[in-house]
Design an enzyme around this catalytic site. Structure first.
Site, PDB file in Angstrom:
ATOM      1  N   ARG A  48      13.268   8.451  12.430  1.00 14.11           N
ATOM      2  CA  ARG A  48      12.080   8.738  11.727  1.00 14.11           C
ATOM      3  C   ARG A  48      11.815  10.473  11.763  1.00 14.11           C
ATOM      4  NH1 ARG A  48       7.713   8.227  15.063  1.00 14.11           N
ATOM      5  NH2 ARG A  48       8.576   6.975  16.374  1.00 14.11           N
ATOM      6  N   TYR A 102       0.753  11.925 -12.208  1.00 10.56           N
ATOM      7  CA  TYR A 102       1.537  10.552 -11.400  1.00 10.56           C
ATOM      8  C   TYR A 102       0.494   9.355 -11.592  1.00 10.56           C
ATOM      9  CZ  TYR A 102       4.287   6.778  -9.990  1.00 10.56           C
ATOM     10  OH  TYR A 102       4.519   5.473  -9.408  1.00 10.56           O
ATOM     11  N   ASP A 174       5.194  18.890  -8.206  1.00  9.29           N
ATOM     12  CA  ASP A 174       5.521  17.347  -8.351  1.00  9.29           C
ATOM     13  C   ASP A 174       6.516  17.632  -9.837  1.00  9.29           C
ATOM     14  OD1 ASP A 174       6.473  15.014  -8.781  1.00  9.29           O
ATOM     15  OD2 ASP A 174       5.401  13.831  -8.922  1.00  9.29           O
ATOM     16  N   LYS A 199      13.759   8.864  -9.125  1.00 11.21           N
ATOM     17  CA  LYS A 199      13.956   9.192 -10.483  1.00 11.21           C
ATOM     18  C   LYS A 199      15.034   9.795 -10.973  1.00 11.21           C
ATOM     19  CE  LYS A 199       9.971   6.869 -10.552  1.00 11.21           C
ATOM     20  NZ  LYS A 199       8.761   7.305 -10.136  1.00 11.21           N
TER      21      LYS A 199
HETATM   22  C1  LIG Z   1       7.851   7.926  -9.337  1.00 10.39           C
HETATM   23  C2  LIG Z   1       6.617   9.097  -9.593  1.00 10.39           C
HETATM   24  C3  LIG Z   1       6.384   9.688  -8.544  1.00 10.39           C
HETATM   25  C4  LIG Z   1       6.371   8.716  -7.033  1.00 10.39           C
HETATM   26  O1  LIG Z   1       7.430   8.009  -6.562  1.00 10.39           O
HETATM   27  P1  LIG Z   1       7.993   6.236  -5.870  1.00 10.39           P
HETATM   28  O2  LIG Z   1       9.151   7.119  -5.075  1.00 10.39           O
HETATM   29  O3  LIG Z   1       7.890   5.314  -6.579  1.00 10.39           O
HETATM   30  O4  LIG Z   1       6.807   6.339  -4.919  1.00 10.39           O
HETATM   31  C5  LIG Z   1       5.524  10.870  -8.105  1.00 10.39           C
HETATM   32  N1  LIG Z   1       5.501  11.508  -9.110  1.00 10.39           N
HETATM   33  C6  LIG Z   1       6.058  11.273 -10.045  1.00 10.39           C
HETATM   34  C7  LIG Z   1       6.275  11.829 -11.364  1.00 10.39           C
HETATM   35  C8  LIG Z   1       6.906   9.565 -11.099  1.00 10.39           C
HETATM   36  O5  LIG Z   1       7.393   9.539 -11.190  1.00 10.39           O
END
Ligand SMILES: *Cc1c(COP(=O)(O)O)cnc(C)c1O
Length: 389
Positions: A48, A102, A174, A199
């Site tokens: 952690r 998102y 992001d 992703k």
């Molecule tokens: C999937 C996604 C998230 C969140 O990610 P998780 O791994 O599902 O928590 C945030 N931003 C974007 C653009 C995403 O596609």
């Protein structure tokens, strides 16, 4: 300045490995300990605390990929996003968020900030003036997402970085949709880069993880909050993510190529009303995307003609999977209305331009001819069904 930096595939393959000193194996050994010595050691290690050998090595790889001084990895993209936001926001502070975000991030803002005494504003557009209008004396963070989900809008990264510096505000992005292969926001002056590593970094639809890349100072600040919130990633998954990142450059470049061809195919198709992809020359954001991206990415979205039922179309696909999430090696499609943006009110969806028939397309690495053939047969099938009714 960048002269010494290695190419993307070299970073993916080699940077941030745990050296196998014992057996000289080619890949990182995995250290599963959740208990390490506390005496006579340089670092007190604990999962952690984000500092097991595998965690530390992977952070080096991600920092190198994002041209950052340092990085942290988390148990999910939302853990990375929420921990980073809460590290910089205190009671009484304000944050400016981009209009199209998102769904999970949007949901975090509207359900969590208020109870911590944090106020927030969503912009009305994507221009730097739209962001400047929302800035207040207590604004501490500007948050963008580009290309955005699901409409692939492009925000001018450099303009937002400049605006943030002018007002002494922390800028966050992001960068999930672009991946570090296609976009490196730190080069344009952005402070904090966030990823859902679930992703493109993972890329095989089998990992849930998140990442933050930033300066040493900011990573330390986020780390201090994160060890309290506790969103670290297990070492097994850390190891799998390191393995996945080795092929990220290859995968994403193949996805860029396929997405470009798919966008052009859909654009020419009479059954499709609109295609959103920054790689299309006709796209409003094409020039801006070209300035700040190395490739246009594997994500696009499109609207079917009103007479074609989008759910029926998805059910008629044979190769492309109608499934949640994105960025795997396999092509997938979904309806944002029923999935990623289902928590948003219909009015807010309409404001963001997300129509009921909008389909988000995550283009995989299959042969592009096979993907095209699947869409063609699905259109024939769904149209013949409609005619029978
Ligand atoms: C999937 C996604 C998230 C969140 O990610 P998780 O791994 O599902 O928590 C945030 N931003 C974007 C653009 C995403 O596609």
């Amino acid at each position: 300045m960048n002269k010494k930096r290695k190419g993307i595939n070299t970073i993916c393959t080699h940077v941030g490995e745990v050296e196998d000193k014992q057996f000289k194996g080619a890949v990182s050994p995995i250290f599963m300990s959740s208990s390490y010595a506390f005496e006579d050691v340089d670092v007190k290690r604990y999962p952690r605390y984000f500092n097991t050998p595998n965690q530390e090595a992977l952070c080096k790889k991600i920092a190198a990929l994002e041209h950052a001084e340092n990085a942290l990895i988390f148990g999910s993209g939302m853990a990375a996003i929420s921990h980073a936001l809460m590290a910089f926001l205190n009671v009484g502070d304000h944050i400016v968020l981009q209009q199209t975000l998102y769904g999970g991030t949007y949901n975090f803002a509207v359900t969590q900030f208020e109870k911590y005494g944090i106020s927030y504003s969503f912009t009305n557009g994507w221009d730097s003036e739209d962001f400047e209008k929302e800035i207040r004396p207590n604004t501490k963070v500007i948050y963008i997402e580009t290309p955005s989900n699901p409409l692939l809008t492009i925000t001018d990264i450099e303009a937002i970085a400049k605006l943030s510096k002018k007002y002494d505000i922390v800028s966050m992005i992001d960068n999930t949709f672009a991946s570090p292969v296609n976009q490196n926001p730190i080069d344009f002056g952005i402070d904090v880069v966030l990823h859902s590593a679930t992703k493109y970094m993972g890329g095989h639809s089998d990992i849930c993880a998140g990442a933050v890349a930033s300066s040493n100072e900011y990573v330390h600040k986020i780390w201090e909050a994160s060890i309290c919130f506790g969103g670290s990633l297990s070492d097994q998954t850390v190891w799998l993510l390191e393995r996945s990142l080795k092929t990220m450059g290859l995968r994403v470049k193949a996805q860029n190529r396929n997405a470009q061809k798919m966008a052009e195919f859909l654009y020419e198709n009479n059954d499709i009303n609109a295609v959103y992809y920054p790689g299309l020359k006709s796209d409003l954001n094409h020039e801006l995307a070209k300035r700040q991206m190395h490739g246009f990415g594997g994500m696009l979205s499109f609207e079917l003609k009103e007479s074609i039922n989008a759910s029926e179309f998805l059910k008629s696909l044979e190769l492309i999977k109608p499934s949640m999430s994105l960025a795997g090696v396999e092509s997938t499609m979904l309806l944002p209305v029923l999935t990623s943006h289902s928590l948003m009110s219909p009015k807010d969806r309409e404001k963001q331009g997300i129509k009921d028939g909008l389909i988000r397309f995550s283009v995989g690495i299959e042969e592009v001819e096979d993907i095209i053939a699947d869409i063609e047969q699905a259109l024939v099938k769904v149209k013949s069904k409609t005619m029978l009714v």
